[in-house]
Design a protein around this motif. Structure first.
Motif, mmCIF file in Angstrom:
data_model
loop_
_atom_site.group_PDB
_atom_site.id
_atom_site.type_symbol
_atom_site.label_atom_id
_atom_site.label_comp_id
_atom_site.label_asym_id
_atom_site.label_seq_id
_atom_site.Cartn_x
_atom_site.Cartn_y
_atom_site.Cartn_z
ATOM 1 N N TYR A 26 17.288 -11.034 -33.324
ATOM 2 C CA TYR A 26 17.140 -9.623 -33.742
ATOM 3 C C TYR A 26 15.898 -8.954 -33.169
ATOM 4 C CZ TYR A 26 13.883 -11.677 -37.013
ATOM 5 O OH TYR A 26 12.830 -12.374 -37.539
ATOM 6 N N HIS A 27 15.001 -9.749 -32.549
ATOM 7 C CA HIS A 27 13.853 -9.108 -31.895
ATOM 8 C C HIS A 27 14.218 -8.602 -30.497
ATOM 9 C CE1 HIS A 27 11.236 -11.496 -34.808
ATOM 10 N NE2 HIS A 27 10.932 -10.237 -35.024
ATOM 11 N N TRP A 34 11.505 0.163 -33.685
ATOM 12 C CA TRP A 34 10.332 -0.052 -34.542
ATOM 13 C C TRP A 34 9.861 -1.500 -34.528
ATOM 14 C CZ3 TRP A 34 10.158 -3.652 -38.376
ATOM 15 C CH2 TRP A 34 11.374 -4.136 -38.861
ATOM 16 N N ILE A 35 10.801 -2.457 -34.311
ATOM 17 C CA ILE A 35 10.473 -3.878 -34.457
ATOM 18 C C ILE A 35 9.585 -4.386 -33.310
ATOM 19 C CG2 ILE A 35 12.387 -5.098 -33.251
ATOM 20 C CD1 ILE A 35 12.656 -6.612 -36.090
ATOM 21 N N ILE A 39 3.113 -4.396 -33.371
ATOM 22 C CA ILE A 39 3.066 -5.179 -34.613
ATOM 23 C C ILE A 39 2.042 -6.297 -34.439
ATOM 24 C CG2 ILE A 39 4.448 -6.753 -36.039
ATOM 25 C CD1 ILE A 39 6.766 -4.766 -35.631
ATOM 26 N N ARG A 53 5.867 -7.235 -28.716
ATOM 27 C CA ARG A 53 6.100 -8.669 -28.849
ATOM 28 C C ARG A 53 7.027 -9.172 -27.746
ATOM 29 N NH1 ARG A 53 7.033 -9.549 -35.330
ATOM 30 N NH2 ARG A 53 8.482 -7.811 -35.095
ATOM 31 N N THR A 166 13.456 -4.304 -44.892
ATOM 32 C CA THR A 166 12.298 -4.517 -44.021
ATOM 33 C C THR A 166 12.395 -3.533 -42.870
ATOM 34 O OG1 THR A 166 12.167 -6.845 -44.564
ATOM 35 C CG2 THR A 166 11.171 -6.186 -42.482
ATOM 36 N N LYS A 182 9.546 -3.397 -47.096
ATOM 37 C CA LYS A 182 8.522 -4.272 -46.506
ATOM 38 C C LYS A 182 8.171 -3.739 -45.129
ATOM 39 C CE LYS A 182 9.498 -8.486 -44.971
ATOM 40 N NZ LYS A 182 10.177 -9.779 -45.154
ATOM 41 N N TRP A 221 3.361 -11.505 -40.208
ATOM 42 C CA TRP A 221 3.907 -12.273 -39.074
ATOM 43 C C TRP A 221 2.877 -13.232 -38.459
ATOM 44 C CZ3 TRP A 221 5.259 -13.037 -33.739
ATOM 45 C CH2 TRP A 221 6.551 -13.536 -33.562
ATOM 46 N N GLU A 245 2.970 -11.175 -46.972
ATOM 47 C CA GLU A 245 3.902 -12.165 -46.406
ATOM 48 C C GLU A 245 3.382 -12.795 -45.117
ATOM 49 O OE1 GLU A 245 8.018 -11.092 -46.409
ATOM 50 O OE2 GLU A 245 8.359 -11.939 -44.419
ATOM 51 N N GLU A 273 9.355 -18.323 -43.442
ATOM 52 C CA GLU A 273 10.463 -18.050 -42.522
ATOM 53 C C GLU A 273 10.368 -18.913 -41.258
ATOM 54 O OE1 GLU A 273 9.364 -13.825 -42.089
ATOM 55 O OE2 GLU A 273 9.800 -14.071 -39.970
ATOM 56 N N HIS A 323 14.804 -15.361 -45.469
ATOM 57 C CA HIS A 323 14.480 -14.398 -44.423
ATOM 58 C C HIS A 323 15.788 -13.937 -43.760
ATOM 59 C CE1 HIS A 323 13.609 -13.752 -40.019
ATOM 60 N NE2 HIS A 323 12.838 -12.847 -40.578
ATOM 61 N N GLU A 343 16.888 -10.041 -48.607
ATOM 62 C CA GLU A 343 16.263 -9.153 -47.616
ATOM 63 C C GLU A 343 17.334 -8.476 -46.769
ATOM 64 O OE1 GLU A 343 13.873 -11.048 -44.517
ATOM 65 O OE2 GLU A 343 13.118 -9.092 -43.878
HETATM 66 C C1 LIG Z 1 8.929 -7.264 -39.281
HETATM 67 C C2 LIG Z 1 8.456 -8.654 -38.955
HETATM 68 O O1 LIG Z 1 7.381 -8.595 -38.069
HETATM 69 C C3 LIG Z 1 9.531 -9.532 -38.371
HETATM 70 O O2 LIG Z 1 10.035 -8.937 -37.204
HETATM 71 C C4 LIG Z 1 10.666 -9.772 -39.337
HETATM 72 C C5 LIG Z 1 10.220 -10.596 -40.481
HETATM 73 O O3 LIG Z 1 9.299 -11.378 -40.418
HETATM 74 C C6 LIG Z 1 10.919 -10.463 -41.774
HETATM 75 O O4 LIG Z 1 11.948 -9.801 -41.817
HETATM 76 O O5 LIG Z 1 10.445 -11.022 -42.734
#
Ligand SMILES: C[C@H](O)[C@H](O)CC(=O)C(=O)O
Ligand code: MG
Length: 399
Positions: A26-27, A34-35, A39, A53, A166, A182, A221, A245, A273, A323, A343
């Motif tokens: 998903y990255h 936004w992801i 970050i 990233r 998230t 989140k 992260w 987190e 995660e 996660h 989530e």
């Molecule tokens: C948003 C976070 O950096 C990561 O991409 C996703 C994650 O860690 C989460 O959903 O929890």
């Protein structure tokens, strides 16, 4: 007695198409998502890797698709991350523990995959590959039994799932009916007091937009150290941060133990995660590292291992809120009292609407409506999703 079909073949694929494939990896999103927008990460200490990233290769692996075919023609499948290296492991190593076997012997199959690769595995990509096989096996079992996976896990303990979101816009998530939002943490320790100030300003701004009762969390992260995380936690307390987190390196159990003691009373510490197997989670739980563990079903060892991790967490009074991981998580969360919510990762580039988490790889992927999902949405054999035939698969290895 009904004789079960045997497993005929195990196949592992990557998705053809390269960058921006999304789905289980998903990255791997397109520009402007936004992801991938500044970050905080532990690679942020290198200015050239701070903005994105993807610049340091977060999407380098890609998706792994595992198919397991029984000799009556039934096919179970699953998607997770791991790409070509995971394909190699599945085809050249793990397939031998499945082919010719009864698919309902998932305990023995898991045990042989884990202990057969123990000398080079135990965590990371090897356990991603094991998870992919395990999830495909549960999908196959469900299809052979014509039952949803959640039935085979003991059945639902509630009528619906409720979700937090998230993404970059908790204020919009609130309007969409989620129970919380989140945020990614944008600035790490390398950006000093100015970065810390921006982190605080963002949470303050979001609190003013969402009002008092909506949950707000920060996902760090793995980017921080204990001192920075402690400072951040105390400064965000004023704005009602519900949890902090994955604040530090997942291998630093001692750091998490300290952080848990340092945070303000009432603030939760969450992580896991990037942790694997019952043995990894045993460290987090027995050392009192956190309040909520967040195994990813596609990374921690699959459903077979999550059952053990969850029982361990329950005995320690910890919640299990997996996660991401879409349907693989939903079928589990609905069956456990110590998983009271789930989530939802906002995959829309601006986090402004609900989009299926593993799009475009899955068809019929259920999505929350007003932050909720009825258990009846899961009432299909296996995990209840199909592979999108328009997504081109490539099988790099065969055995
Ligand atoms: C948003 C976070 O950096 C990561 O991409 C996703 C994650 O860690 C989460 O959903 O929890
Ligand atoms: Mg996270």
């Amino acid at each position: 007695m009904k004789i079960s079909p045997k497993i005929k073949q195990v196949r592992a694929y990557v998705i053809k198409g390269g960058e921006g494939g999304g789905g289980a990896d998903y990255h791997d999103q397109g520009e402007g998502h936004w992801i991938d927008n500044h970050i905080a990460t532990s690679m942020g200490r290198y200015p050239e890797y701070r903005q994105s990233r993807k610049s340091f290769g977060i999407n380098v692996l890609g998706t792994l698709v595992v198919e397991i075919e029984a000799d009556d023609g039934t096919v179970g499948f699953a998607v997770t991350t791991g790409g070509e290296p995971a394909c190699y492991m599945v085809e050249k190593h793990f397939a031998r523990f499945l082919e010719g076997r009864n698919p309902f012997e998932y305990e023995r199959i898991w045990d042989q995959m884990y202990f057969g690769s123990q000398y080079y595995g135990r965590k990371g990509i090897v356990v991603n590959a094991i998870s992919g096989v395990d999830l495909a096996l549960w999908d196959l079992m469900g299809k052979l039994r014509q039952e949803p996976v959640y039935h085979m896990l003991g059945g639902a303990v509630r009528d619906e799932l409720q979700f937090y979101a998230t993404g970059a816009r908790p204020d919009l998530a609130k309007e969409m009916g989620f129970i919380g939002g989140k945020l990614p943490l944008y600035h790490g320790p390398i950006e000093g007091d100015e970065g810390l100030k921006k982190n605080i300003e963002l949470i303050a701004d979001m609190r003013s937009r969402v009002g008092e009762d909506f949950w707000l969390m920060y996902d760090c992260w793995m980017a921080l150290d204990v001192n920075y995380a402690t400072k951040l936690a105390h400064k965000c307390h004023e704005y009602g941060l519900k949890w902090i987190e994955e604040a530090i390196n997942p291998d630093d159990y001692w750091g998490y133990q300290q952080l848990k003691k340092n945070v303000p009373a009432g603030m939760l510490v969450t992580t896991g995660e990037h942790e694997s197997t019952r043995w990894g989670f045993k460290m987090l739980l027995e050392m009192g590292c956190c309040d909520i563990i967040q195994p990813d079903v596609g990374w921690c060892g699959g459903v077979t291992e999550l059952l053990k991790i969850s029982a361990l967490a329950d005995a320690h009074g910890a919640l299990v809120v997996p996660h991401g991981s879409s349907v693989y998580s939903y079928h589990f969360v609905i069956t456990r009292h110590n998983s009271p919510f789930a989530e939802f990762l906002m995959m829309a580039p601006k986090a402004d609407h609900v989009a299926p988490m593993f799009h475009p790889q899955l068809l019929n992927e259920p999505i929350p409506e007003k932050g909720r999902l009825k258990v009846t949405a899961l009432d299909k054999p296996g995990f209840g999703v199909d592979l999108n035939p328009e997504v081109k698969l490539y099988r790099p290895y065969e055995h």
